[in-house]
Design a protein around this motif. Structure first.
Motif, PDB file in Angstrom:
ATOM      1  N   SER A 127       0.823  -1.214   0.000  1.00  0.00           N
ATOM      2  CA  SER A 127       0.000   0.000   0.000  1.00  0.00           C
ATOM      3  C   SER A 127       0.856   1.263   0.000  1.00  0.00           C
ATOM      4  O   SER A 127       0.343   2.359  -0.278  1.00  0.00           O
ATOM      5  N   GLY A 197      -7.620  -5.918  -0.476  1.00  0.00           N
ATOM      6  CA  GLY A 197      -7.609  -4.504  -0.824  1.00  0.00           C
ATOM      7  C   GLY A 197      -8.939  -3.792  -0.678  1.00  0.00           C
ATOM      8  O   GLY A 197      -9.065  -2.629  -1.067  1.00  0.00           O
ATOM      9  N   ASP A 200      -8.044  -0.425   3.556  1.00  0.00           N
ATOM     10  CA  ASP A 200      -6.657   0.025   3.442  1.00  0.00           C
ATOM     11  C   ASP A 200      -5.813  -0.333   4.658  1.00  0.00           C
ATOM     12  O   ASP A 200      -4.586  -0.373   4.582  1.00  0.00           O
TER      13      ASP A 200
END
Length: 264
Positions: A127, A197, A200
């Protein structure tokens, strides 16, 4: 002879009652303890062996022994039903990663803390989130019926990352002041959502997340809050004072440190 025998039996019965009153034993042979069955190293049920393992399991056994119970009956609980099972009398006390809060102390008697934990936020390394400010605009997964979302928002508000937070009116499902939250029913669901996903970040107690964390995941550097775990019993129950005395003894004589070292 008959009268002497009856007096003797009566004396013995009174002695047993007095002993039970002193050590907290309510007359049951087993202390019914609500425990987690899904938190490795704290309270975990192994289906292969049919037994519970973990630090809180050992703590429950030590507590029962000091209270004078012959054995422990483990009753699995989760964040949704643990308080209800305690109030309904399905369990005598709760040793289940139960955080001491003022709101909970109004409903239950909770012992002095036996363990200190922290709330953490975990993200996937892919991320590229490596700073708390990057959480702005992100969706954070939390467990249903937990105080985690409130704690995160308060911490972000203190750092000026979110600008909208009022403790009295905060509602996790409605909050949209800089981050959003997604509540889920299990830790497995939270981790799956993080890896897929659809969220987050994920946040809960570190003792829980550490069993899921991999090399592909990291904690975000932020101080949120400490969690003090205590043993909960019903208000003014026969166990309250004895549980408090026993927990204090377990913590001060070194027994608790031995249990923590064993499982960490």
């Amino acid at each position: 002879m008959y009268i002497k025998l009856m007096r003797c039996l009566l004396f013995m019965s009174l002695a047993v009652i007095m002993l039970c009153g002193c050590d907290g034993n309510t007359g049951q042979e087993a202390l019914r303890v609500g425990v987690r069955s899904d938190v490795i190293n704290f309270g975990y049920f192994n289906e292969s062996t049919g037994k519970y393992y973990g630090m809180e399991i050992d703590l429950a056994q030590e507590l029962a022994q000091r209270l004078g119970f012959n054995k422990v009956e483990f009753v699995p609980v989760d964040p949704y039903d643990r308080e209800q099972k305690l109030e309904n009398g399905e369990i005598d006390c709760l040793i289940a990663c139960y955080t001491i809060t003022p709101e909970r102390q109004e409903r239950f008697d909770i012992s002095s803390p036996y363990y200190i934990d922290s709330t953490v936020i975990m993200v996937e390394n892919s991320s590229m989130i490596d700073d708390v400010k990057q959480l702005l605009g992100k969706k954070i997964g939390v467990m249903e019926n937990s105080s985690t979302a409130r704690e995160i928002t308060a911490a972000l508000f203190e750092q000026g990352i979110v600008t909208d937070y009022t403790e009295d009116s905060f509602h996790v499902a409605e909050y949209s002041g800089g981050v959003t939250f997604c509540e889920m029913a299990s830790y497995d669901e939270l981790i799956a959502a993080l890896e897929e996903g659809s969220i987050d970040a994920v946040s809960t107690d570190e003792c829980i997340l550490q069993q899921y964390k991999t090399e592909e995941q990291s904690y975000v550097d932020i101080d949120i809050s400490e969690h003090l775990y205590g043993v909960a019993s019903n208000k003014d129950s026969a166990l309250t004072n004895s549980v408090e005395d026993a927990v204090q003894g377990i913590c001060t004589d070194g027994s608790m440190k031995i249990l923590i070292d064993k499982w960490e």
